[in-house]
Design an enzyme around this catalytic site. Structure first.
Site: not given
Ligand SMILES: [Zn+2]
Lengths: 134, 354
Positions: B85, B117, B240
């Protein structure tokens, strides 16, 4: 200080992958690549990928940098002897000037080298950083 | 019919973390946060890319390490997916530069993917499909970011730089093979960045429970159901990692003890590398996993979605481990900088360029 986009594009193998030329007559290697062997004058050359590790023979620190290079200042330029004896001049990265030593082991990585202002092309190329042992 | 995933596995993995570190205390000092903030987020320090580093150069080094471990001819890689990103160009792929610099071009697919992400993870799942179908022998997925955060935003404690890459290939050549994968996405306004905005914004009330926790838990439960597995069947769980706390909490909700999460937890020491976050965690687990062990990986991206994968480690892992630096090698290689140098390195100080 602007680079020529077509010229950089033609030379991208040298910038991205450390590709030089090997003379078919005398066997010596040139980097950056040259159509004419600087040692014997032969026009018979072929691509040769250079080893990515070497050591710093000498270096210089540039504090008064060209336009567009302040974000990278001070620039540390190294004279590097690669593992096969070929010498190249290239920027050093991931080192502060006070950390550089002659004889230190370095390895080639891909980094931003220059950009044509905020809107132009970004140029990537080989720089050398202290070797990571693993 | 066996699941297509089982024909594939990770033949090479590699990570990269820049050298510079900013201590969380520095963000507290500059922006007047409470001193307890770093502890509440479980963040000690974060990695900062140097002035000549961006998502592309970070992705290049991670991909190069993956190639070293895969030991395959780069020209045999027929797809390069670059998830980020923070791509250097809004229009002009980074995947082509990386592919060219690694000798993968020209007979290859190459594209940059965007899903906050988890874009790199979408690339990983697509790679599994392309290899399992027989369309190609090897495909590469890279997750890399120089994560942005509005200066003074709580995100600034964690937003950092780093990446990891995986080469997917035939199961017989793999360090770990895939048993299954499951993706869960919805339209959720938890975090975004408009095209002209230098920094992302987050939607209060949507971060946390409805985004991170709901999507990861749904993806992992979906995977469990399809494979008939549960938390006790796994030796490691990697999620994550927007901060150090969330992965431990989502793991607890899913029945994983802290001991199975800590080996892949990297954010407290390098920050949240966005697309690199769960990927670096997986790379770190592969750096230490033993044959026969089972790994759960669940990346998450705002917007929002999560993928869950089950991997089983093979004998090949041992011969591949020493072929490139480990995540731990990169974590240990560090030099501290202050907030001023961090601001300069990450372009927070605006200059007029001529
Ligand atoms: Zn010659």
């Amino acid at each position: 200080m602007k680079l020529s986009i077509p010229r950089f594009w033609r030379e991208k193998a040298a910038h991205y992958r450390l590709i030089g030329t090997r003379c078919k007559s005398c066997g010596r290697i040139s980097y950056p690549p040259k159509p004419l062997c600087p040692y014997c004058g032969s026009r018979e050359t072929e691509e040769a990928e250079l080893p990515r590790r070497g050591r710093v023979l000498s270096y210089t620190v540039i504090y008064t940098v060209p336009d567009g290079f302040r974000k990278y200042a001070p620039l540390v330029l190294g004279l590097i002897e690669l593992e096969n004896g070929v010498r190249v001049v290239a920027p050093l990265t991931d080192v502060m000037p006070e950390e550089v030593r002659t004889g230190m082991g370095v390895e080639a990585v891909l980094r931003r080298v220059q950009e044509d202002g905020e809107h132009g092309v970004i140029y990537y190329g080989v720089k050398f950083r202290p070797t990571m042992e693993y | 019919m066996p699941r297509p995933e089982v024909k594939t596995g990770i033949v090479g993995w590699g990570a990269y973390v820049p050298r510079y570190r900013l201590k969380a205390e520095e963000v507290v000092r500059i922006w007047g946060f409470e001193k307890s903030m770093p502890q509440n987020l479980f963040i000690v320090e974060k990695a900062v890319g140097g002035p000549d580093e961006d998502a592309l150069t970070i992705g290049w080094e991670a991909a190069r390490n993956a190639l070293r471990r895969a030991q395959v001819d780069p020209a045999e890689i027929k797809a390069v997916f670059f998830g980020t990103e923070s791509k250097p160009y809004a229009v002009k792929p980074s995947a082509t530069v990386i592919a060219e610099a690694l000798g993968i071009t020209p007979a290859t697919m190459a594209s940059d993917l965007e899903f906050a992400c988890r874009a790199g993870s979408e690339g990983l799942r697509a790679s599994i499909g392309l290899v399992a179908s027989g369309m190609m022998k090897y495909a590469m997925a890279i997750g890399s970011d120089t994560a942005q955060a509005n200066p003074g935003d709580v995100l600034e404690f964690t937003a950092s730089s780093g990446g990891a890459a995986f080469i997917v290939g035939p199961r017989e050549e793999s360090a770990a093979y895939f048993e299954g994968s499951y993706t869960y996405v919805t339209d959720t306004p938890d975090f975004w960045r408009r095209e002209i905005s230098p920094y992302p914004l987050h939607g209060e009330g949507f971060t946390g429970e409805p985004a991170y926790f709901h999507h990861i838990i749904s993806a992992v439960k979906g995977l469990f159901e399809e494979l008939g597995l549960g938390p006790d069947d796994f030796d490691y769980a990697v999620f994550h990692q927007p901060n150090g706390k969330f992965p431990l909490r989502v793991g607890r909700k899913l029945g994983f003890p802290k001991e199975k999460i800590m080996p892949g937890l990297v954010t407290p020491w390098i920050g949240n590398t966005y697309n690199g976050s769960a990927f670096i965690g997986l790379a770190k687990v592969l750096d230490q996993a033993k044959p026969g062990e089972r790994i759960l990986v669940a990346p998450f991206g705002s917007g929002a979605g999560s993928d869950a994968y089950s991997l089983v480690v093979t004998d090949k892992v041992e011969e591949k481990k020493p072929l490139a630096p480990t995540v731990e090698d990169y974590i240990r290689r560090k030099a501290y900088i202050d907030y001023a140098l961090y601001s300069r390195f990450r372009g927070i100080i605006r200059r007029i360029t001529v």
